[in-house]
Design a protein around this motif. Structure first.
Motif, PDB file in Angstrom:
ATOM      1  N   SER A  80     -11.706  14.555   4.492  1.00 40.55           N
ATOM      2  CA  SER A  80     -12.412  13.276   4.271  1.00 40.55           C
ATOM      3  C   SER A  80     -11.385  12.334   4.126  1.00 40.55           C
ATOM      4  O   SER A  80     -10.084  12.480   3.949  1.00 40.55           O
ATOM      5  N   ALA A  81     -11.880  10.846   4.101  1.00 33.30           N
ATOM      6  CA  ALA A  81     -11.253   9.857   4.054  1.00 33.30           C
ATOM      7  C   ALA A  81     -10.549   9.821   2.648  1.00 33.30           C
ATOM      8  O   ALA A  81      -9.305   9.392   2.434  1.00 33.30           O
ATOM      9  N   VAL A  82     -11.111  10.024   1.735  1.00 39.06           N
ATOM     10  CA  VAL A  82     -10.949  10.327   0.160  1.00 39.06           C
ATOM     11  C   VAL A  82      -9.816  11.346   0.095  1.00 39.06           C
ATOM     12  O   VAL A  82      -8.617  10.938  -0.499  1.00 39.06           O
ATOM     13  N   GLN A  83      -9.723  12.471   0.675  1.00 38.57           N
ATOM     14  CA  GLN A  83      -8.680  13.548   0.567  1.00 38.57           C
ATOM     15  C   GLN A  83      -7.526  13.142   1.402  1.00 38.57           C
ATOM     16  O   GLN A  83      -6.475  13.164   0.996  1.00 38.57           O
ATOM     17  N   LEU A  84      -7.692  12.417   2.636  1.00 32.58           N
ATOM     18  CA  LEU A  84      -6.607  11.920   3.098  1.00 32.58           C
ATOM     19  C   LEU A  84      -5.843  10.690   2.457  1.00 32.58           C
ATOM     20  O   LEU A  84      -4.449  10.515   2.451  1.00 32.58           O
ATOM     21  N   GLU A  85      -6.466  10.079   1.709  1.00 34.60           N
ATOM     22  CA  GLU A  85      -5.835   9.000   0.811  1.00 34.60           C
ATOM     23  C   GLU A  85      -5.113   9.504  -0.161  1.00 34.60           C
ATOM     24  O   GLU A  85      -4.026   9.442  -0.482  1.00 34.60           O
TER      25      GLU A  85
END
Length: 626
Positions: A321-326
């Motif tokens: 997800s975007a949170v994990q990529l961050e």
């Protein structure tokens, strides 16, 4: 003819050749055409963005044979001499080498002489921030009121080091970084002039590496063109410059997505064995996660990504997800900061790759907060907020206490002391809190209980003795539909009549007169009645009363003993409330006297009895000793 680097060959010779500095170009051209020429100019901005080139173009515009004009011809003797750097009236000074006040004094002496062959004598001082304080002070009067034929142009990359007294005497122009798209177009034109084929992906990479500096872009272009054999491609740049590239990072990150940390470390070892440095790999990894985050957010501009969006792994984009990529980008940036302090940079890189292999299990703080809220809602079935206000630990409201006390006055059992079935929940203020730990909190004196066992039932009394109830006309054990006739002339209370005003808390002795027509309970029931009265609001007080022994009626004093000083001190704090409640229950004014008698309790306990501490815990938690 000698070789000329691209940065020198493509140096702007007119204002129209400047890229990315529209504000500076438009302002200078308009002011020259209007004849509004300032005595001093201050050009500031990052390296390689055109400050010195603009100063030379301004000097040519002022001294051009067809000028002053906003567009110098470039062919007249003045323009040609300035372009070659051979003009006697355009003097370029390196501020980093001529920093002393003596150098400035020499300038002050020279400005007294008019220009040799040009219209204006122009002094271009580059890196002016390197001048000493004395040199700046020596310049103040000269640049404020110079001769009409002298123009000063200062250029600096560190504007904050220039004194405010110098800034206030100059027209300031701030040069900006050049956008990637404009740099890419300039590089494509340079490649076409040299007859070199260049892929857009390679030119975008060069433009991004230049970070907005035109000179840096041309310098890197010359370096890449030297080993490209007439064809510049990103694959050649990656192989020759030791870059990792998206094609080599994709398989490694896909292994991390699958949770195969061991295989990812082996692949990392192969990449490092190929000559890629740890620092370069860390930089490329951070850029990779940054680009993935852009693609995940819907940004697909090649100028921002530096690569075509199709080159990034779709498996990674779908799995994380975007949170994990961050989080992955944060790990890469933190890795770069930790490399300089590590005993071995490779250890830090391997640790970061190992952490990426379990990134799928990472839970962000907002997700954790939502999970806790959902768990509360599932367990309690009520308020889904993560943290209800103050956990509902407040004392019961006055309305709730009044509802609890009214049945006791009428002789009925209070709803707070009735065993509630699991399927029945009281409503209103007495509803149980939707908190899975509410029962435990209540039993430890931290809140209201969900359901409290009933008080010990009193012995059966006859109909004639029912007149000894708390309120005339209602027996303690009588059902609501079998109410006997009142024993006195006082009117029968009715639920339709106004209810008597009751205090919100137990009254102290003497606060209100006791009705002599209302007989109290037998003295033998006093301890259990006090326990029941304080059970719902002050659990610790009720526990202390339950531990009391040797209850003695001394007329106006009721004495009982406890076996611990702590219990006695705790009850002493509530003695007034206890005395008032005992007076109400007995129907006469009494004062409680609490004494400590540990020896008597120890003798009564005998051998094999439960220790007092264990018994206290059992009573508080309603447990059973096995």
């Amino acid at each position: 003819m000698a070789y000329e680097v691209t940065a020198t060959r493509r140096r702007p010779r007119r204002f129209e050749d400047m890229i990315g500095q529209d504000f500076v170009v438009a302002t200078l051209q308009k002011s020259i055409e209007a004849g509004k020429i300032a005595p001093a100019y201050l050009f500031s901005g990052p390296r390689g963005c055109g400050k010195t080139s603009s100063a030379r173009i301004l000097a040519k515009s002022l001294n051009c044979a067809s000028g002053p004009t906003g567009t110098p011809c470039g062919e007249c003797p003045a323009c040609a001499e300035i372009a070659r750097g051979a003009s006697l009236d355009v003097i370029e000074i390196d501020g980093a080498s001529n920093t002393s006040v003596n150098d400035v004094r020499q300038i002050k002496d020279e400005v007294l002489f008019p220009p040799n062959s040009c219209r204006y004598k122009v002094y271009i001082i580059d890196e002016v921030h390197m001048l000493s304080t004395s040199a700046f002070n020596a310049l103040l009067k000269t640049i404020e009121e110079p001769p009409p034929y002298v123009i000063f142009i200062f250029a600096t990359t560190e504007l904050h080091k220039v004194p405010a007294t110098i800034k206030s005497r100059c027209q300031q122009f701030n040069f900006r970084l050049v956008p990637v798209e404009l740099l890419k177009e300039s590089l494509a034109q340079a490649a076409a002039e040299l007859g070199i084929e260049a892929e857009d992906e390679a030119l975008y990479w060069i433009a991004r590496e230049a970070t907005g500096s035109v000179r840096d872009a041309y310098t890197l272009f010359d370096q890449v063109a030297a080993f490209s054999d007439g064809h510049i491609s990103f694959d050649k740049i990656r192989d020759k410059l030791g870059l990792v590239g998206v094609d080599r990072i994709n398989p490694l990150v896909e292994l991390c997505v699958d949770g195969k940390g061991g295989e990812a470390l082996l692949l990392l070892d192969g990449i490092l064995q190929g000559g890629v440095s740890v620092e370069q790999f860390t930089t490329d990894l951070a850029e990779y996660f940054r680009s993935l985050l852009f693609v995940k957010s819907g940004v697909r501009q090649e100028a921002l990504l530096g690569q075509r969006p199709e080159r990034y792994s779709s498996r990674v984009l779908e799995a994380w997800s975007a949170v994990q990529l961050e989080r992955a980008l944060s790990l890469a940036l933190q890795l770069f900061r930790d490399l300089r302090y590590s005993i071995d940079p490779r250890f830090e890189l391997e640790l970061a790759v190992s952490r990426l292999s379990w990134l799928a299990d990472y839970v962000s703080p907002p997700e954790l907060k939502k999970a806790i809220a959902d768990a509360r809602k599932a367990l309690g079935g009520g308020d889904s907020r993560p943290f209800p206000a103050a956990d509902r630990r407040d004392e019961p409201s006055p309305a709730a206490r009044q509802k609890q006390e009214i049945p006791a006055v009428r002789g009925e059992e209070s709803p707070a002391f009735v065993n509630a079935s699991p399927d029945t929940e009281p409503a209103g203020d007495d509803a149980p809190v939707s908190d899975p730990f509410a029962a435990l909190k209540a039993r430890m004196g931290m809140g209201r209980p969900l359901a409290v066992p009933p008080a010990p039932a009193p012995e059966p009394v006859s109909t004639a003795a029912s007149a000894s109830a708390s309120v005339p006309g209602i027996g303690r054990d009588a059902a609501p539909d079998e109410v006997p006739a009142p024993a006195s002339t006082s009117p029968k209370p009715s639920f339709a009549d106004p209810e008597p005003a009751l205090p919100d808390s137990p009254q102290e002795p003497g606060d209100s007169p006791l009705d002599p027509a209302v007989p109290g309970i037998p003295f033998a029931e006093l301890q259990d009645s006090l326990v029941a009265a304080f059970q719902s609001t002050k659990n610790m007080v009720a526990t202390g009363i339950r531990q009391g022994f040797d209850w003695t009626d001394c007329g106006q004093t009721v004495r009982f003993s406890v076996d611990k000083p702590f219990t006695r001190n705790y009850l002493e704090q509530e003695r007034k409330a206890l005395s008032a409640e005992a007076s109400r229950l007995l129907g006469r004014r009494v004062e409680l006297e609490i004494v400590v008698d540990a020896a008597a309790r120890a003798e009564d306990a005998g051998d094999g009895e439960v220790p007092p501490g264990v018994e206290l815990v059992r009573q508080m938690f309603r447990g059973t000793i096995l």
